[in-house]
Write a protein that holds these residues in place. Structure first.
Motif, short mmCIF file in Angstrom:
data_model
loop_
_atom_site.label_atom_id
_atom_site.label_comp_id
_atom_site.label_asym_id
_atom_site.label_seq_id
_atom_site.Cartn_x
_atom_site.Cartn_y
_atom_site.Cartn_z
N ILE A 304 46.96 27.94 4.72
CA ILE A 304 47.73 27.76 5.84
C ILE A 304 48.73 26.85 5.85
O ILE A 304 49.73 26.98 6.52
CB ILE A 304 46.58 27.39 7.00
CG1 ILE A 304 47.18 27.86 8.33
CG2 ILE A 304 46.22 25.89 6.79
CD1 ILE A 304 46.03 27.56 9.54
N THR A 305 48.65 26.03 4.73
CA THR A 305 49.61 24.74 4.76
C THR A 305 51.12 25.13 4.70
O THR A 305 51.95 24.80 5.35
CB THR A 305 49.41 24.24 3.43
OG1 THR A 305 47.96 23.29 3.58
CG2 THR A 305 50.35 22.66 3.70
N PRO A 306 51.34 26.31 3.85
CA PRO A 306 53.08 26.72 4.12
C PRO A 306 53.42 27.10 5.50
O PRO A 306 54.77 26.86 5.75
CB PRO A 306 52.99 27.90 2.94
CG PRO A 306 51.94 27.63 2.01
CD PRO A 306 50.63 26.90 3.08
N PHE A 307 52.59 28.04 6.12
CA PHE A 307 52.97 28.48 7.68
C PHE A 307 53.15 27.07 8.18
O PHE A 307 53.94 27.14 9.42
CB PHE A 307 51.86 29.21 7.85
CG PHE A 307 51.66 30.56 7.00
CD1 PHE A 307 52.53 31.67 7.68
CD2 PHE A 307 51.01 30.61 6.16
CE1 PHE A 307 52.15 32.81 6.70
CE2 PHE A 307 50.86 31.71 5.11
CZ PHE A 307 51.63 32.81 5.56
N LEU A 308 52.21 25.94 8.39
CA LEU A 308 52.14 25.04 9.31
C LEU A 308 53.48 24.15 8.88
O LEU A 308 53.95 23.41 9.70
CB LEU A 308 50.87 24.18 9.09
CG LEU A 308 49.63 24.79 9.58
CD1 LEU A 308 48.37 23.82 9.36
CD2 LEU A 308 49.59 24.72 11.44
N ARG A 309 53.64 23.92 7.70
CA ARG A 309 54.89 23.02 7.18
C ARG A 309 56.26 23.65 7.91
O ARG A 309 57.02 22.90 8.60
CB ARG A 309 55.33 23.27 5.84
CG ARG A 309 54.19 22.22 5.02
CD ARG A 309 54.70 22.22 3.56
NE ARG A 309 53.70 21.40 2.67
CZ ARG A 309 53.89 20.09 2.62
NH1 ARG A 309 54.94 19.45 3.34
NH2 ARG A 309 53.19 19.26 1.48
N ILE A 310 56.23 25.03 7.86
CA ILE A 310 57.53 25.62 8.22
C ILE A 310 57.47 25.66 9.92
O ILE A 310 58.59 25.23 10.64
CB ILE A 310 57.61 27.19 8.06
CG1 ILE A 310 57.97 26.98 6.32
CG2 ILE A 310 58.79 28.09 8.60
CD1 ILE A 310 57.93 28.44 5.94
N LYS A 311 56.25 25.93 10.51
CA LYS A 311 56.23 25.78 11.79
C LYS A 311 56.50 24.31 12.53
O LYS A 311 57.19 24.20 13.53
CB LYS A 311 54.74 26.25 12.52
CG LYS A 311 54.44 26.30 13.87
CD LYS A 311 53.05 26.72 14.32
CE LYS A 311 52.96 26.44 15.66
NZ LYS A 311 51.54 26.96 16.19
N ASN A 312 55.98 23.47 11.61
CA ASN A 312 56.44 22.11 12.48
C ASN A 312 57.73 21.76 12.28
O ASN A 312 58.04 20.92 13.09
CB ASN A 312 55.38 21.05 11.39
CG ASN A 312 53.89 21.13 11.74
OD1 ASN A 312 53.36 21.79 12.72
ND2 ASN A 312 53.08 20.90 10.83
N LYS A 313 58.39 22.36 11.35
CA LYS A 313 59.73 21.97 10.99
C LYS A 313 60.43 22.43 12.20
O LYS A 313 61.39 21.89 12.71
CB LYS A 313 60.04 22.21 9.83
CG LYS A 313 61.57 21.89 9.52
CD LYS A 313 61.96 20.37 9.14
CE LYS A 313 63.24 20.00 9.05
NZ LYS A 313 63.42 18.51 9.07
N VAL A 314 60.18 23.93 12.45
CA VAL A 314 60.93 24.45 13.44
C VAL A 314 60.76 23.69 14.88
O VAL A 314 61.64 23.68 15.59
CB VAL A 314 60.46 25.94 13.72
CG1 VAL A 314 61.22 26.57 14.74
CG2 VAL A 314 60.84 26.71 12.48
N GLU A 315 59.64 23.51 15.15
CA GLU A 315 59.40 22.84 16.37
C GLU A 315 60.19 21.36 16.34
O GLU A 315 60.44 21.19 17.51
CB GLU A 315 57.77 22.74 16.48
CG GLU A 315 57.08 23.89 16.88
CD GLU A 315 55.70 23.88 17.17
OE1 GLU A 315 55.07 23.05 16.64
OE2 GLU A 315 54.99 25.01 17.53
N GLU A 316 60.07 20.81 15.30
CA GLU A 316 60.78 19.43 15.31
C GLU A 316 62.23 19.71 15.52
O GLU A 316 62.69 18.94 16.37
CB GLU A 316 60.50 18.87 13.91
CG GLU A 316 61.23 17.43 13.74
CD GLU A 316 61.19 17.38 12.15
OE1 GLU A 316 62.14 16.47 11.94
OE2 GLU A 316 60.34 17.25 11.40
N LEU A 317 62.83 20.61 15.01
CA LEU A 317 64.25 20.87 15.28
C LEU A 317 64.72 21.30 16.71
O LEU A 317 65.64 20.75 17.24
CB LEU A 317 64.79 22.01 14.27
CG LEU A 317 64.87 21.60 12.80
CD1 LEU A 317 65.09 22.56 12.01
CD2 LEU A 317 65.88 20.27 12.71
N ARG A 318 63.64 21.81 17.28
CA ARG A 318 63.81 22.58 18.79
C ARG A 318 63.87 21.09 19.71
O ARG A 318 64.46 21.20 20.46
CB ARG A 318 62.74 23.40 18.89
CG ARG A 318 63.06 25.01 18.32
CD ARG A 318 61.74 25.69 18.53
NE ARG A 318 61.66 26.00 20.20
CZ ARG A 318 60.84 26.85 20.72
NH1 ARG A 318 59.62 27.21 20.11
NH2 ARG A 318 60.83 27.05 22.04
#
Length: 550
Positions: A304-318
């Protein structure tokens, strides 16, 4: 009768004679007293002193004159004592042909058509000669300064040759580099008021310089939708450059998510026509939804780690307001036409220049911002080819930051975009201007594509050697003068000027000067601050905008 024809009829006093002819220059013997006499302010037979480094001289050849420049002067010794003769090293400048029907009476071309033999006499030139070489004055040329050493004759530059084959402005800090850049752009705009010029301005120097003819963009009014990024830029934005075991997996996950998001929001292209690079708007919420659904399908929770990394980055930028000029929800609409029209000045509306202030862009994403803008310029030019296409000039200040020699920096996509313009831009009507005080740190691949180089004083020997290496042409004498140029003096070499020229650039009007940002210590430290709330206001601006208000 032209001035040149009259000069042919009157006897000229020779400066010296040729003693050796080489493929890259001449050697001559000159009488020291003659040089001193002609350099005297009381000597009226010639306009320009022949005894100065960089002075232009001429030699009569079969068809007109061969023009040369003085590289060096050395006293000749006899019994270890100086004599009244000196040895002069001369570099070839070009060939002047008599043309009685022209205004100057002469046409000038680079290169050597007739080499003089030893014994040929060397003569001083007049201001009229120098004007015939450098003083073009038509709609395809603009004047930038006055030719060295007398600073009387205007130095002209060919706009098509200058922009068609790119240019670079190089010089150490404090030599007047920013003013020279502002002057070049202003002179171009004066000749071509319907131009399309984009300036990447890392320190907000040029807002004041072009306040009357430019649209200014900063993080408050710049709108650069995130979906304009290509896949490589998405990787830099969402994944970064860190090396991890899951990196390739993350890239694959991002590729699938981005493709699905673009396809989901496309009403006019089939999935087969869409790629991860196609500039189709998509919703960040769809990206997050896709990642959540893909995580739900995983049988092994450890993956799950790769998915979480990308999701967290997207939410951070938003959520981060510093990034709202790229990641605001309002930018999910298809406003590409308006975005490009504003940036590229279509229509011009009396503002042919866009100054893009990058000083407020968060350091984490400034590389992607520059990459998106640079690539958009090139891609727009490629797909707008046709009768209605209009050339665009991209000027990149602090080029050593965005097109570095170092391959390991975070500016990989930016470097790729700008180098592509350097190599291929001229085919599609994209011109590039690189500006740097550290030329040795600029990508040689990009800098060597610049057909015209304006070099101001360079104090660093490494920079001097690098400029000598990438210059499209240039004599040893011209290059040797790089460390001795005064402020506002420029050595211009290449396609944009008829021959290598050393000149003093014109002064800009006070209200057209760039903002150098240099503090006046001698004045500022003479008094205390009047505003007792200065620190608190600074902190407020710091927190709200990420930098001080101007």
């Amino acid at each position: 009768m032209s001035d040149v024809e009259q000069e042919e009829k009157k006897p000229l006093k020779a400066v010296g004679v040729v003693t050796e002819t080489l493929g890259n220059g001449l050697r001559a013997i000159c009488n020291l007293e003659t040089l001193r006499e002609m350099s005297s302010v009381d000597y009226n037979d010639v306009d320009l002193s022949p005894g100065q480094i960089g002075t232009i001289l001429k030699i009569k050849v079969a068809k007109g004159y061969l023009f040369v420049t003085v590289r060096g002067i050395k006293s000749l010794l006899e019994n270890n004592l100086p004599t009244n003769q000196v040895s002069m090293q001369l570099d070839y400048l070009g060939h002047g042909m008599l043309a009685p029907m022209t205004r100057s009476g002469m046409t000038f071309d680079r290169g050597v058509k007739d080499f003089p033999v030893p014994g040929e006499k060397i003569y001083p030139v007049t201001t009229k000669d120098v004007e015939a070489i450098f003083g073009f004055n038509d709609r395809n040329h603009f004047h930038l300064g006055q030719v060295f050493p007398q600073h009387i004759t205007p130095a002209s530059f060919d706009i098509n040759a200058l922009l068609g084959k790119h240019f670079a402005v190089l010089g150490s800090t404090g030599t007047g580099k920013s003013c020279t850049v502002a002057l070049i752009i202003r002179r171009i705009v004066e000749r071509l008021p319907k131009a399309h010029i984009i300036m990447l301005d890392p320190h907000n120097e040029y807002e004041t310089a072009f306040s009357d003819c430019a649209e200014h963009f900063d993080i408050k009014n710049l709108r650069l939708p995130y979906w304009m990024m290509n896949f490589e830029e998405h990787i830099e934005m969402f994944i970064g450059t860190y090396k991890a075991n899951t990196r390739m997996t993350e890239i694959d996950v991002l590729r699938r998510a981005l493709y699905a998001a673009r396809v989901d929001n496309s009403d006019f292209l089939s999935p087969d026509e869409i790629t991860v690079d196609t500039p189709i708007p998509y919703k960040l919420s769809f990206l997050i939804k896709f990642l959540d659904e893909e995580m739900g399908k995983l049988e092994n929770p450890d993956n799950i780690t790769p998915f979480l990394r990308i999701k967290n980055k997207v939410e951070e930028l938003r959520k981060d307001t510093r990034f709202s000029f790229m990641f605001s929800g309002m930018l999910a609409n298809d406003n590409l036409g308006m975005t490009l029209s504003n940036l590229f000045r279509f229509p011009v509306d009396d503002k042919p220049i866009s100054t893009i202030d990058l000083s407020g862009v968060p350091s984490e994403i400034v590389n992607v911002v520059v990459s998106v803008i640079s690539r958009a310029v090139f891609d727009f030019a490629v797909w707008s080819r046709g009768d209605d296409a209009s050339p665009i000039l991209l000027v990149c200040e602090e080029a050593h930051r965005y097109v570095p020699t170092d391959l390991s920096t975070v500016f990989a996509s930016t470097k790729k975009a700008i180098e592509r313009i350097a190599k291929e831009g001229r085919k599609y009507g994209v011109s590039l201007g690189l500006v740097s005080q550290r030329p040795a740190d600029v990508s040689e691949s990009a800098l060597s594509q610049c057909g015209t180089i304006f070099s101001m004083r360079l104090n660093n020997e490494r920079d001097q050697n690098f400029v000598a290496h990438v210059m499209p042409e240039g004599s040893s004498g011209s290059l040797a003068s790089l460390s001795s140029l005064q402020n506002r003096e420029v050595l211009a070499v290449g396609e944009g000027v008829v021959a290598p020229v050393r000149m003093l650039v014109d002064k800009l009007e006070e209200n057209h000067l760039p903002s150098s940002g240099s503090p006046d210590f001698a004045t500022d430290w003479q008094h205390t601050l009047e505003d007792p709330d200065f620190v608190n206001k600074t902190i407020y601006n710091w927190r709200k905008f990420g930098r001080g208000e101007r």
